[in-house]
Write a protein that holds these residues in place. Sequence first.
Motif, PDB file in Angstrom:
ATOM      1  N   ASN A  76       0.807  -1.229   0.000  1.00  0.00           N
ATOM      2  CA  ASN A  76       0.000   0.000   0.000  1.00  0.00           C
ATOM      3  C   ASN A  76       0.835   1.272   0.000  1.00  0.00           C
ATOM      4  N   GLY A  77       2.151   1.141  -0.021  1.00  0.00           N
ATOM      5  CA  GLY A  77       3.014   2.315  -0.146  1.00  0.00           C
ATOM      6  C   GLY A  77       3.576   2.485  -1.542  1.00  0.00           C
ATOM      7  N   ALA A  78       3.232   1.569  -2.460  1.00  0.00           N
ATOM      8  CA  ALA A  78       3.778   1.601  -3.825  1.00  0.00           C
ATOM      9  C   ALA A  78       2.699   2.049  -4.805  1.00  0.00           C
ATOM     10  N   PHE A  79       2.928   3.198  -5.449  1.00  0.00           N
ATOM     11  CA  PHE A  79       1.996   3.732  -6.453  1.00  0.00           C
ATOM     12  C   PHE A  79       2.666   3.574  -7.821  1.00  0.00           C
ATOM     13  N   ARG A  80       2.352   2.488  -8.516  1.00  0.00           N
ATOM     14  CA  ARG A  80       3.105   2.060  -9.690  1.00  0.00           C
ATOM     15  C   ARG A  80       2.440   2.518 -10.985  1.00  0.00           C
TER      16      ARG A  80
END
Length: 761
Positions: A434-438
């Motif tokens: 939930n911390g990765a905005f890919r």
Amino acid sequence: MKIRLGILCCFLSCLESSGQTLQPIGTWRNHLPLRQVIALAAQGETLHAAAAFGIFSYKPQTKEFSTISRSDGLASAAISTMAIEPASGQQLIAYENSNLDLIRDGRVINIPDIFISRTNARKRINQILWQGNRALLATDLGIIDLDVAKRQITATYKPSNAGTDIRVRQLAVWDNTLYAATDEGLMKCPLNNSQMADFNNWKPERVGLSATVPDAIVNWNNKLVLQQGDSLFSYEVGSWQLLHVPKQRITFMQVQGSSLFAGLTDNRTASVLRFLTPDSNPQRIFSPLLEDPTGCVWMEDAYWIGDSERGIVRISVSSSEIILPQAPYGIPKGEGVYSQGSILAPSGYVTADGIPERNLNGLDVFEGDTWQNYNHLQIRAMDSLPDIVTAIIDPVSKNLLLGSYGGGLAEISADNKITILKHGSVISPATDDNGAFRVAGLAFDLNNHLWVSNAGALQPLLVRKRGAGWTKFGIPLALAGLALGKITVDIDNRKWIVAREGGGLICFDDAGTPNQTGDDRWRLFRQGRSNGNLPSSNVLTVAADKNGFVWVGTDRGVAVIQCGEDMFNPAACEAILPVVKQDNFAGQLLAEEYVNDIQVDAADRKWVATQNGVWLLSADGQKTIHRFTAANSGLLDDVVFSIAIHQETGEVFFFTRSGIASYRGTATSPATEKIKPFIFPNPVPPGYTGTIAFRNLPERAWVKITELNGKLVHETRSLGGQAVWNGKNRQGERVSSGVYLIYVADESNVQQAAGKLFFIK
């Protein structure tokens, strides 16, 4: 003679007025990062810097740069060290593969003896010590004695206890004795060829030293200085005495005149020490711009410090600044693209398993023959944008859009104001982190709506309809991981989306209503009959050509989808595996090749990037036009990540594992309105044997070249918006000096005079 001189003056005038910077068709040039300076030297009023991928010089008085790389004649792109002979100015360059180049009087002379020698041992050259016309090379297998005048290796010395291969880090001469900092300690031997060849004549020098392996050694004002770890020692009265302990990692030692320079860093702050005498405290030279110093010289009332991350840092009493020629910031590994007249080179990279490198090099943009860097050094907020893997320019606002594999979507305006979409925005985090905005894919469709791959999110496909906000799409297909990647739009405005990590290829048609989902159609192409018939479900790239055919690159070759209206009917539409002819043999197109990228040029030809070089295929894919490798061309490496084609100039950019190389191709975009054709070169200078180009032509235009009396000399047809001529008549003979008329006819056979060509034989 007067006539020829007059035409030459006209030639120079034409070049000045047109501002031409194009290289001839069929030639190569390099675009390599130069910020990783590994060696720095001064010669007269010029600074010479060796970077990891090229050589550049700088004249402080005129602020002029000159660069030299593999496309200019250097043997390789990966440099290990460089040294200049003080008296003659000769420059000796060593490469990571142990090859050598000598630059003498502006000429590059290759000395390949070490490179081609048959040994399995590592042969890296760590330092070059000039001794007149003799160069002593500190290498990973010992010391190599090179007669530079004859360009011959005269001997190899093994300064080890058993006479075996040994790594030599650095060399210094003092009192007619050669000292070698080796992995077995400090060794010495009289500077005499006959004695040096016998390893028994090499003796250890340890009095006053610890058992720690020495890192470097120099002769400073007829005094030896040795580096061991974070300590400096000087040789006095038969033993080594402690000179200085800076309590930081020492990055280099360098002597200039009567000064000794030593670089320091602790990964937080960096500086350079300047020693004037052994008995006085050193002067500390500091700038927040320094990161990892690699060399230092004093000239023009300033310190010039080489840095492995910043290029050259100039430090004066009142200021400091970075000095670098225009070049890419690093080695771009992302999806290189052509967009709105520019070449975009993202630096980020994601492995086949979906693991990013955490690369902060950002984006490089090539426009108007110069490079501009966008990263955290220019725009501080970009330190939250690791792994820029995709980029595009908005065709209306001209803003830059960047996709970060972890940091979300960024938009940069012309004045470098940045907006980042991730937390609390339309860009969603990945379901597994939930911390990765890919953001892994960006494309504008035929209506200038922006499409985004939000990899790993529950709704991984997004569209920003111009003036109407965002819409998100779930994927109604059996697709594990939702790892969407590259997006391509075909001539029917359908969206083709790579499903990474073995997911196959998605075809999506929004029926021209992106904010309504009721009329959407989806199709998944995968490996095997009845599944789409791709050669592999591990799809790496996709490209759409001018006929509406879709070319798919996988880890096992190429497939073509050409179904028209039957695209969403699995029973009637499957990919075909085309056969290509090469060297009188025919076989499945690039079968078993790992196809990283496919790009279509203005003539509808296909450029294919693989792990084994580049193919240029005919428009139908049935014939190989060119096959480029690092061995037979200017390609820097056989591993090619992506390709971008500058449609106006025909220059093809190859993003390789060792940097960017470009090739001036023969196809350009056709003129969309009546523009006077551009002829290059014009006049054709004496001795020129290259290709003559006619640009700004209509699509598939006929070009006729005649004498002044109307006699036809040559006739050809354009590839896209460019035609080429080799300067020969229809009988295959080189034409005579004179003035030739150029006529152009479009496909409707409307002919017009296009200009004159001056030919000087």
